[in-house]
Write a protein that holds these residues in place. Sequence first.
Motif, PDB file in Angstrom:
ATOM      1  N   LEU A   1      31.866  -5.232  51.789  1.00 51.05           N
ATOM      2  CA  LEU A   1      31.427  -4.018  51.102  1.00 51.05           C
ATOM      3  C   LEU A   1      30.667  -3.084  52.037  1.00 51.05           C
ATOM      4  CD1 LEU A   1      30.248  -5.472  47.660  1.00 51.05           C
ATOM      5  CD2 LEU A   1      32.374  -4.255  48.166  1.00 51.05           C
ATOM      6  N   VAL A   2      29.762  -3.639  52.825  1.00 57.31           N
ATOM      7  CA  VAL A   2      28.930  -2.787  53.676  1.00 57.31           C
ATOM      8  C   VAL A   2      29.744  -2.163  54.810  1.00 57.31           C
ATOM      9  CG1 VAL A   2      28.138  -4.476  55.412  1.00 57.31           C
ATOM     10  CG2 VAL A   2      26.611  -2.671  54.640  1.00 57.31           C
ATOM     11  N   THR A   3      30.829  -2.818  55.214  1.00 53.20           N
ATOM     12  CA  THR A   3      31.673  -2.269  56.271  1.00 53.20           C
ATOM     13  C   THR A   3      32.313  -0.953  55.837  1.00 53.20           C
ATOM     14  OG1 THR A   3      32.158  -4.456  57.161  1.00 53.20           O
ATOM     15  CG2 THR A   3      33.695  -2.711  57.724  1.00 53.20           C
ATOM     16  N   ARG A   4      32.552  -0.802  54.543  1.00 52.18           N
ATOM     17  CA  ARG A   4      33.206   0.400  54.033  1.00 52.18           C
ATOM     18  C   ARG A   4      32.246   1.550  53.762  1.00 52.18           C
ATOM     19  NH1 ARG A   4      36.363  -3.730  53.397  1.00 52.18           N
ATOM     20  NH2 ARG A   4      38.601  -3.520  53.025  1.00 52.18           N
ATOM     21  N   LEU A   5      30.953   1.298  53.863  1.00 52.85           N
ATOM     22  CA  LEU A   5      29.981   2.366  53.677  1.00 52.85           C
ATOM     23  C   LEU A   5      30.003   3.307  54.880  1.00 52.85           C
ATOM     24  CD1 LEU A   5      26.931   0.347  52.263  1.00 52.85           C
ATOM     25  CD2 LEU A   5      28.555   1.759  50.988  1.00 52.85           C
TER      26      LEU A   5
ATOM     27  N   LEU B   1      33.296   4.427  65.780  1.00 51.34           N
ATOM     28  CA  LEU B   1      32.427   3.264  65.622  1.00 51.34           C
ATOM     29  C   LEU B   1      32.934   2.273  64.592  1.00 51.34           C
ATOM     30  CD1 LEU B   1      28.971   5.127  65.553  1.00 51.34           C
ATOM     31  CD2 LEU B   1      30.093   4.049  67.531  1.00 51.34           C
ATOM     32  N   ALA B   2      33.926   2.680  63.800  1.00 52.28           N
ATOM     33  CA  ALA B   2      34.394   1.833  62.698  1.00 52.28           C
ATOM     34  C   ALA B   2      35.149   0.611  63.204  1.00 52.28           C
ATOM     35  CB  ALA B   2      35.296   2.641  61.763  1.00 52.28           C
ATOM     36  N   GLU B   3      35.111  -0.459  62.390  1.00 52.34           N
ATOM     37  CA  GLU B   3      35.892  -1.656  62.685  1.00 52.34           C
ATOM     38  C   GLU B   3      37.387  -1.324  62.585  1.00 52.34           C
ATOM     39  OE1 GLU B   3      35.128  -4.926  63.364  1.00 52.34           O
ATOM     40  OE2 GLU B   3      33.020  -4.383  63.617  1.00 52.34           O
ATOM     41  N   PRO B   4      38.233  -1.979  63.392  1.00 53.34           N
ATOM     42  CA  PRO B   4      39.681  -1.733  63.300  1.00 53.34           C
ATOM     43  C   PRO B   4      40.219  -2.075  61.910  1.00 53.34           C
ATOM     44  CG  PRO B   4      39.116  -3.003  65.270  1.00 53.34           C
ATOM     45  CD  PRO B   4      37.898  -2.965  64.414  1.00 53.34           C
TER      46      PRO B   4
ATOM     47  N   ARG C   1      39.074  -4.429  57.859  1.00 49.83           N
ATOM     48  CA  ARG C   1      39.723  -5.670  57.462  1.00 49.83           C
ATOM     49  C   ARG C   1      39.569  -6.715  58.561  1.00 49.83           C
ATOM     50  NH1 ARG C   1      46.143  -6.264  55.834  1.00 49.83           N
ATOM     51  NH2 ARG C   1      45.866  -7.878  54.239  1.00 49.83           N
ATOM     52  N   ARG C   2      38.996  -7.852  58.224  1.00 53.85           N
ATOM     53  CA  ARG C   2      38.744  -8.903  59.204  1.00 53.85           C
ATOM     54  C   ARG C   2      40.002  -9.725  59.457  1.00 53.85           C
ATOM     55  NH1 ARG C   2      34.273  -5.762  58.673  1.00 53.85           N
ATOM     56  NH2 ARG C   2      32.480  -6.685  59.692  1.00 53.85           N
TER      57      ARG C   2
ATOM     58  N   ALA D   1      24.420   5.682  69.393  1.00 52.18           N
ATOM     59  CA  ALA D   1      24.868   4.719  68.384  1.00 52.18           C
ATOM     60  C   ALA D   1      26.162   4.073  68.839  1.00 52.18           C
ATOM     61  CB  ALA D   1      25.074   5.430  67.044  1.00 52.18           C
ATOM     62  N   GLY D   2      26.269   2.776  68.610  1.00 50.58           N
ATOM     63  CA  GLY D   2      27.460   2.046  69.036  1.00 50.58           C
ATOM     64  C   GLY D   2      27.331   1.395  70.394  1.00 50.58           C
ATOM     65  N   THR D   3      26.225   1.671  71.104  1.00 54.45           N
ATOM     66  CA  THR D   3      25.990   1.026  72.398  1.00 54.45           C
ATOM     67  C   THR D   3      25.788  -0.473  72.177  1.00 54.45           C
ATOM     68  OG1 THR D   3      24.923   3.017  73.280  1.00 54.45           O
ATOM     69  CG2 THR D   3      24.479   0.932  74.418  1.00 54.45           C
ATOM     70  N   PRO D   4      26.463  -1.327  72.966  1.00 53.67           N
ATOM     71  CA  PRO D   4      26.303  -2.779  72.781  1.00 53.67           C
ATOM     72  C   PRO D   4      24.840  -3.206  72.816  1.00 53.67           C
ATOM     73  CG  PRO D   4      28.121  -2.338  74.270  1.00 53.67           C
ATOM     74  CD  PRO D   4      27.454  -1.015  74.018  1.00 53.67           C
ATOM     75  N   GLY D   5      24.417  -3.900  71.791  1.00 48.85           N
ATOM     76  CA  GLY D   5      23.050  -4.396  71.722  1.00 48.85           C
ATOM     77  C   GLY D   5      22.050  -3.440  71.116  1.00 48.85           C
ATOM     78  N   ALA D   6      22.431  -2.188  70.902  1.00 47.44           N
ATOM     79  CA  ALA D   6      21.488  -1.202  70.377  1.00 47.44           C
ATOM     80  C   ALA D   6      21.068  -1.548  68.958  1.00 47.44           C
ATOM     81  CB  ALA D   6      22.110   0.189  70.417  1.00 47.44           C
ATOM     82  N   ILE D   7      19.810  -1.254  68.632  1.00 52.26           N
ATOM     83  CA  ILE D   7      19.294  -1.517  67.296  1.00 52.26           C
ATOM     84  C   ILE D   7      18.622  -0.260  66.747  1.00 52.26           C
ATOM     85  CG2 ILE D   7      18.946  -3.972  67.746  1.00 52.26           C
ATOM     86  CD1 ILE D   7      15.969  -3.400  68.098  1.00 52.26           C
ATOM     87  N   SER D   8      18.505  -0.208  65.432  1.00 52.30           N
ATOM     88  CA  SER D   8      17.800   0.897  64.770  1.00 52.30           C
ATOM     89  C   SER D   8      16.909   0.310  63.695  1.00 52.30           C
ATOM     90  CB  SER D   8      18.796   1.880  64.146  1.00 52.30           C
ATOM     91  OG  SER D   8      19.490   1.270  63.068  1.00 52.30           O
TER      92      SER D   8
END
Length: 296
Positions: A118-122, A132-135, A139-140, A206-213
């Motif tokens: 669900l959160v992936t689609r937000l 930045l979206a998942e491929p 869908r996993r 945003a999207g940098t490997p390891g980056a946090i917010s």
Amino acid sequence: TNTETKSSAASDVYKRQALLCAIAESLPPVIDDNLAISWVGGASFAVLFSIQSPIPVPVMDWKLALSINVVPAILALLFRWISPRGVLLACLLGTVILLGLGLIAYLTICAFLLLGSLVTRLGLKMKTEQGLAEPNRGRRGVVNVISNGAVPCIIGLFGLWLHDSVMMIAYVAAVATAAFDTVATEIGQWLGRTTVNPASFRRVPAGTPGAISLEGTLAGFVAAVAICAVPFLTSALPLAGVIVLLASATAGALSESLIASWSKPKFVYAGEVLNFYNTLVGATIAAGLWTLFRLS
């Protein structure tokens, strides 16, 4: 004789430990392989030597365990949460978890599947526009099932022989870590105002490997709370266990960010390998704390 039997059992433990260490060394070098071997070797040694009987004792019939997967599998296919091959693998992993740890453990990982999907689609449109979206629209696939489900499945497998509260603690910690990381990433990319490198605290895109917010981290913590609520509300875990789990999940998720920031892995499936490591970190920390203080 009794001495010879104990010697033979110890030899079997060493062989299995060596096999697990060899597998750990063969994984892509996200972290130093000497550290990975010591880590896996120590954890496997503790678990393997705790097993009292070589005969597995499942908590339910395998046919019942397999049938329980039917409804979640159909939902995952209908809503396109997981690819068909991924669903088949997830059913296998789910069956092992049911046999080793029971229904509450299974519901816990189902909660992660639902929450993560669900959160992936937000904010999907915005994340897609920014790359930045998942491929496959989130869908996993098989690789994702392995990266987030391997450690919980391994713990479930050991649960066939080792019936101890530490197994459930380690298992839920692995799932909570996966939930923390997944939700923190997705929400951080969507709503995060400022993303930083956790190693240097410098602002990064945003999207940098390891980056946090801040937004992503808080959302990830809430997700971990939601996962821990499943065994807590069903009386499978005490409140003290939840505290251990939340601390371990936070440490596991942040460890991935630190490793990604330091090593900046470039190989294919680097993120998935990091997901495997963070669930292992969360599970190991939780098991260690639970064993050390024996809060049960």
